[in-house]
Design a protein around this motif. Structure first.
Motif, PDB file in Angstrom:
ATOM      1  N   UNK A   7      -1.178 -11.167  -0.422  1.00  0.00           N
ATOM      2  CA  UNK A   7      -0.040 -10.570   0.259  1.00  0.00           C
ATOM      3  C   UNK A   7       0.399  -9.378  -0.574  1.00  0.00           C
ATOM      4  N   UNK A   8       0.419  -8.207   0.054  1.00  0.00           N
ATOM      5  CA  UNK A   8       0.671  -6.941  -0.622  1.00  0.00           C
ATOM      6  C   UNK A   8       1.896  -6.295   0.010  1.00  0.00           C
ATOM      7  N   UNK A   9       2.683  -5.606  -0.796  1.00  0.00           N
ATOM      8  CA  UNK A   9       3.870  -4.907  -0.316  1.00  0.00           C
ATOM      9  C   UNK A   9       3.489  -3.486   0.109  1.00  0.00           C
ATOM     10  N   UNK A  10       3.828  -3.137   1.344  1.00  0.00           N
ATOM     11  CA  UNK A  10       3.562  -1.790   1.852  1.00  0.00           C
ATOM     12  C   UNK A  10       4.514  -0.816   1.179  1.00  0.00           C
ATOM     13  N   UNK A  11       3.997   0.276   0.644  1.00  0.00           N
ATOM     14  CA  UNK A  11       4.847   1.241  -0.049  1.00  0.00           C
ATOM     15  C   UNK A  11       5.665   2.086   0.921  1.00  0.00           C
ATOM     16  N   UNK A  12       5.312   2.103   2.186  1.00  0.00           N
ATOM     17  CA  UNK A  12       6.016   2.928   3.158  1.00  0.00           C
ATOM     18  C   UNK A  12       7.155   2.160   3.829  1.00  0.00           C
ATOM     19  N   UNK A  13       6.862   1.009   4.422  1.00  0.00           N
ATOM     20  CA  UNK A  13       7.881   0.256   5.165  1.00  0.00           C
ATOM     21  C   UNK A  13       8.446  -0.921   4.376  1.00  0.00           C
ATOM     22  N   UNK A  14       7.910  -1.191   3.212  1.00  0.00           N
ATOM     23  CA  UNK A  14       8.381  -2.262   2.318  1.00  0.00           C
ATOM     24  C   UNK A  14       8.256  -3.659   2.925  1.00  0.00           C
ATOM     25  N   UNK A  15       7.265  -3.842   3.800  1.00  0.00           N
ATOM     26  CA  UNK A  15       7.000  -5.153   4.391  1.00  0.00           C
ATOM     27  C   UNK A  15       5.759  -5.745   3.740  1.00  0.00           C
ATOM     28  N   UNK A  16       5.717  -7.081   3.658  1.00  0.00           N
ATOM     29  CA  UNK A  16       4.533  -7.746   3.146  1.00  0.00           C
ATOM     30  C   UNK A  16       3.468  -7.784   4.235  1.00  0.00           C
ATOM     31  N   UNK A  17       2.243  -7.519   3.864  1.00  0.00           N
ATOM     32  CA  UNK A  17       1.130  -7.648   4.788  1.00  0.00           C
ATOM     33  C   UNK A  17      -0.038  -8.273   4.050  1.00  0.00           C
ATOM     34  N   UNK A  18      -0.960  -8.821   4.796  1.00  0.00           N
ATOM     35  CA  UNK A  18      -2.082  -9.539   4.210  1.00  0.00           C
ATOM     36  C   UNK A  18      -3.316  -8.655   4.137  1.00  0.00           C
ATOM     37  N   UNK A  19      -4.001  -8.758   2.998  1.00  0.00           N
ATOM     38  CA  UNK A  19      -5.258  -8.061   2.785  1.00  0.00           C
ATOM     39  C   UNK A  19      -6.319  -9.152   2.670  1.00  0.00           C
ATOM     40  N   UNK A  20      -7.223  -9.206   3.648  1.00  0.00           N
ATOM     41  CA  UNK A  20      -8.201 -10.286   3.721  1.00  0.00           C
ATOM     42  C   UNK A  20      -9.476  -9.953   2.965  1.00  0.00           C
ATOM     43  N   UNK A  21     -10.117 -11.020   2.476  1.00  0.00           N
ATOM     44  CA  UNK A  21     -11.368 -10.892   1.739  1.00  0.00           C
ATOM     45  C   UNK A  21     -12.416 -10.216   2.617  1.00  0.00           C
ATOM     46  N   UNK A  22     -13.144  -9.293   2.022  1.00  0.00           N
ATOM     47  CA  UNK A  22     -14.183  -8.573   2.743  1.00  0.00           C
ATOM     48  C   UNK A  22     -13.754  -7.171   3.156  1.00  0.00           C
ATOM     49  N   UNK A  23     -12.445  -6.895   3.131  1.00  0.00           N
ATOM     50  CA  UNK A  23     -11.978  -5.561   3.499  1.00  0.00           C
ATOM     51  C   UNK A  23     -11.976  -4.648   2.274  1.00  0.00           C
ATOM     52  N   UNK A  24     -11.936  -3.353   2.536  1.00  0.00           N
ATOM     53  CA  UNK A  24     -11.919  -2.375   1.450  1.00  0.00           C
ATOM     54  C   UNK A  24     -10.638  -2.497   0.628  1.00  0.00           C
ATOM     55  N   UNK A  25      -9.500  -2.692   1.296  1.00  0.00           N
ATOM     56  CA  UNK A  25      -8.237  -2.835   0.572  1.00  0.00           C
ATOM     57  C   UNK A  25      -8.231  -4.068  -0.321  1.00  0.00           C
ATOM     58  N   UNK A  26      -8.882  -5.137   0.100  1.00  0.00           N
ATOM     59  CA  UNK A  26      -8.979  -6.345  -0.719  1.00  0.00           C
ATOM     60  C   UNK A  26      -9.723  -6.039  -2.012  1.00  0.00           C
TER      61      UNK A  26
END
Length: 59
Positions: A7-26
């Motif tokens: 669970x990562x904090x968005x720097x723009x809207x300050x909401x938590x979002x999930x980064x799933x295994x296998x994605x580039x952001x993960x």
């Protein structure tokens, strides 16, 4: 099937979002947790604004 995510904090809207295994952001988050990440909605808005500004300066 178990999905692994962070669970990562968005720097723009300050909401938590999930980064799933296998994605580039993960992968990027695992390598460097001090980087700034944004959710898909904010990423799309930022991209559209950049495209609009690009074409504004071409004319």
């Amino acid at each position: 099937m178990i999905m692994i995510y962070y669970e990562v904090l968005c720097y723009s809207c300050r909401q938590l979002f999930r980064v799933y295994e296998g994605s580039l952001n993960y992968k990027l988050f695992k390598e460097n947790r001090t980087k700034f990440f944004c959710c898909e909605d904010c990423s799309h808005k930022i991209r559209i604004d950049a495209i609009k500004n690009f074409f504004r300066y071409l004319n």
